[in-house]
Design a protein around this motif. Structure first.
Motif, PDB file in Angstrom:
ATOM      1  N   TRP A 119       4.576  -1.499  22.759  1.00  0.00           N
ATOM      2  CA  TRP A 119       5.141  -2.257  24.161  1.00  0.00           C
ATOM      3  C   TRP A 119       6.446  -1.973  24.159  1.00  0.00           C
ATOM      4  CZ3 TRP A 119       1.184  -5.210  25.542  1.00  0.00           C
ATOM      5  CH2 TRP A 119       0.375  -5.734  24.709  1.00  0.00           C
ATOM      6  N   THR A 120       6.588  -2.333  25.720  1.00  0.00           N
ATOM      7  CA  THR A 120       8.210  -2.191  26.339  1.00  0.00           C
ATOM      8  C   THR A 120       8.814  -2.456  25.494  1.00  0.00           C
ATOM      9  OG1 THR A 120       6.349  -1.866  27.989  1.00  0.00           O
ATOM     10  CG2 THR A 120       9.197  -2.339  28.441  1.00  0.00           C
ATOM     11  N   LYS A 121      10.543  -1.536  25.662  1.00  0.00           N
ATOM     12  CA  LYS A 121      11.268  -1.865  24.795  1.00  0.00           C
ATOM     13  C   LYS A 121      12.202  -2.810  25.693  1.00  0.00           C
ATOM     14  CE  LYS A 121      15.033   0.349  22.723  1.00  0.00           C
ATOM     15  NZ  LYS A 121      16.200  -0.203  23.848  1.00  0.00           N
ATOM     16  N   ALA A 180       8.950  -8.296  19.073  1.00  0.00           N
ATOM     17  CA  ALA A 180       7.893  -7.389  20.051  1.00  0.00           C
ATOM     18  C   ALA A 180       8.714  -6.405  20.496  1.00  0.00           C
ATOM     19  CB  ALA A 180       7.308  -8.608  21.009  1.00  0.00           C
ATOM     20  N   ALA A 181       9.658  -7.109  21.129  1.00  0.00           N
ATOM     21  CA  ALA A 181      10.006  -5.316  21.651  1.00  0.00           C
ATOM     22  C   ALA A 181      10.503  -3.624  20.709  1.00  0.00           C
ATOM     23  CB  ALA A 181      11.697  -5.743  22.581  1.00  0.00           C
ATOM     24  N   VAL A 182      10.832  -4.538  19.815  1.00  0.00           N
ATOM     25  CA  VAL A 182      11.653  -3.139  18.420  1.00  0.00           C
ATOM     26  C   VAL A 182      10.091  -2.968  18.439  1.00  0.00           C
ATOM     27  CG1 VAL A 182      12.215  -2.895  16.594  1.00  0.00           C
ATOM     28  CG2 VAL A 182      13.370  -4.369  18.137  1.00  0.00           C
ATOM     29  N   SER A 183       9.055  -3.713  18.298  1.00  0.00           N
ATOM     30  CA  SER A 183       7.767  -3.000  17.731  1.00  0.00           C
ATOM     31  C   SER A 183       6.946  -1.655  18.297  1.00  0.00           C
ATOM     32  CB  SER A 183       6.603  -4.208  17.672  1.00  0.00           C
ATOM     33  OG  SER A 183       6.065  -5.009  18.721  1.00  0.00           O
ATOM     34  N   SER A 184       8.102  -1.543  19.743  1.00  0.00           N
ATOM     35  CA  SER A 184       7.103  -1.022  20.887  1.00  0.00           C
ATOM     36  C   SER A 184       7.544   0.046  20.999  1.00  0.00           C
ATOM     37  CB  SER A 184       8.074  -1.809  22.365  1.00  0.00           C
ATOM     38  OG  SER A 184       8.654  -1.561  22.900  1.00  0.00           O
TER      39      SER A 184
END
Ligand SMILES: Cc1ncc(COP(=O)(O)O)c(C=O)c1O
Length: 452
Positions: free
Chosen positions: A55-57, A16-20
């Motif tokens: 999304w926020t890293k 989720a983080a990396v996709s941000s």
């Protein structure tokens, strides 16, 4: 490891983080989600994704923190007892929580292991623990050669159901370990009352609950000992790290001693090596990383809470989605943001397919914990020479069979969907888009069920 999860929690958080990386808000002029066109085609059926996927890293690092870290690295004083940074962190964290004492540890798991030792959990004892938790809660108890005994989970709160605690107790029960999962406080008044009536200590697993509150007190300060994790995915991370908190000077002296090879601490002292111990210490580098994040933790907690409040107030408007109930007068901090998903109200669209459709909308989510007690680790533990020496075959069989009674927990494992904490650091339009995506999938659930 047997798992029905599409992603483990930590991989899920990282994904989720990396996709941000390409953070991009869609602006505040968007139509509010509740008026959004339900007829627009879901992305999984070829429509345009609701969210850009930015999304926020996480984790986050700031250059301004580097001079302090470099100073420690260059000093060569890295070990806990060679400098003052670990103690400074302990004092600061204790102040943040309004608790008398804090002890930094190498990890959340070691914080739990030290606490259980000091709570006098010994080989052959039993510890009541929430079943719906990260596996470290089970492992910490097993490492004491003690049996983790599971009350049921309340599907409305996802935390331990206090009403099912006493029926699990035996003459060997030695402690109660509630877990404030996802940073949602357990019903601590009931748990403490049960513990008091059986003269048992309470060790709070607050590893996901930094600054969470229950009736005006911070989680981790309400039982006898509280344990925290600062692992990389956590709201205040240092790669690895942990802490124990307590209002009891006596318990904390004992924790300090045990975590530091059995050396004397405060009033806990004796001749030579008078007590057992091990090495569960934090390093100076971890401590300076953590102390510098206090301010960020406070500010981001408020943002997560405001966004979670907004989601919780609106999710119930979508058929088949239920927000989690918190104890009265409590504040969660949302390490993950969970909700319950009823596939029947989505034309039988399975939870995994729902998550896949949400991911296509740019909104990663998924199931979290499964019925881990049915995995190999419990059979391996109770099948080991040590456990067979410590319990009768009848007790171990009854113990294993009792997992089938955890109906609430099974339901929670099968129907919970969660998003990672970094997604709660977005703005109101991000929250609207999360709601819009769920609503869109609901409106098209029959077609999505066929296609996904
Ligand atoms: C509920 C819970 N308990 C214990 C732990 C163990 O913490 P650590 O990973 O720092 O050992 C974690 C960490 O993820 C956790 O989430």
């Amino acid at each position: 490891m047997k798992t029905n999860l599409p992603l483990t929690r930590r991989v899920f958080i990282r994904t989720a983080a990396v996709s941000s990386l390409a953070l991009g808000w869609l602006g505040s002029g968007r139509t509010p989600w509740c008026f959004a066109s339900e007829s627009s085609k879901p992305a999984i059926l070829g429509g345009t994704p609701v969210h850009s996927g930015g999304w926020t890293k996480w984790p986050q690092w700031r250059e301004e923190w580097e001079p302090e870290v470099l100073k420690v690295l260059r000093s060569g004083r890295w070990f806990r007892n060679s400098d003052k940074h670990v103690e400074e962190f302990e004092q600061g964290y204790a102040q943040l929580l309004g608790v008398k004492r804090c002890l930094a540890t190498a990890s959340g798991t070691t914080a739990l292991m030290v606490s259980l030792h000091v709570a006098d959990v010994d080989a052959g004892d039993e510890v009541i623990v929430s079943p719906y938790t990260f596996i470290a809660s089970y492992n910490a108890i097993l490492s004491r050669m003690a049996l983790p005994v599971f009350p049921d989970t309340d599907p409305a709160t996802l935390t331990v159901d206090p009403a099912s605690i006493e029926s699990r107790m035996t003459e060997r029960t030695r402690a109660i370990m509630p877990v404030h999962i996802f940073g949602m406080p357990c019903e601590m008044d009931s748990i403490n009352a049960i513990a008091r009536s059986h003269r048992l200590p309470v060790v709070e697993d607050a590893c996901q609950a930094w600054l969470a509150e229950y009736k005006g007190r911070k989680c981790g300060t309400i039982g006898d000992l509280g344990c925290f994790s600062f692992q990389e995915s956590k709201h205040i991370p240092s790669g690895e790290g942990g802490a124990i908190t307590s209002m009891s000077e006596d318990l904390m002296d004992k924790c300090n001693s045990y975590h530091n090879c059995g050396r004397a601490c405060g009033t806990y002292k004796g001749e030579g090596f008078f007590t057992r111990g091990s090495n569960y210490r934090m390093t100076q580098v971890q401590a300076v990383m953590l102390t510098q994040q206090f301010d960020k933790l406070l500010k981001q907690t408020a943002v997560r809470q405001a966004n979670a409040d907004y989601l919780s107030a609106n999710l119930g408007k979508i058929p088949g989605i239920t927000a989690v109930r918190l104890p009265e007068n409590s504040r969660a901090v949302w390490h993950l943001y969970p909700y319950r998903y009823d596939a029947a109200q989505f034309n039988g669209l399975s939870r995994d397919k729902f998550a896949k459709a949400m991911a296509a909308e740019g909104i990663p989510c998924g199931g979290v914990y499964h019925e881990q007690y049915n995995d190999g680790l419990m059979d391996e533990a109770i099948g080991s020479r040590g456990f067979k020496r410590l319990w009768s075959a009848e007790r171990l069989k009854a113990y294993r069979d009792s997992f089938r009674e955890l109906k609430g927990n099974k339901q929670v494992c099968e129907t919970t969907v969660a998003m990672t904490q970094n997604m709660l650091l977005g703005d109101r339009s991000d929250m609207d888009q999360i709601l819009e995506a769920i609503q869109r999938i609901h409106a098209h659930s029959a077609e999505v069920a066929k296609a996904a």
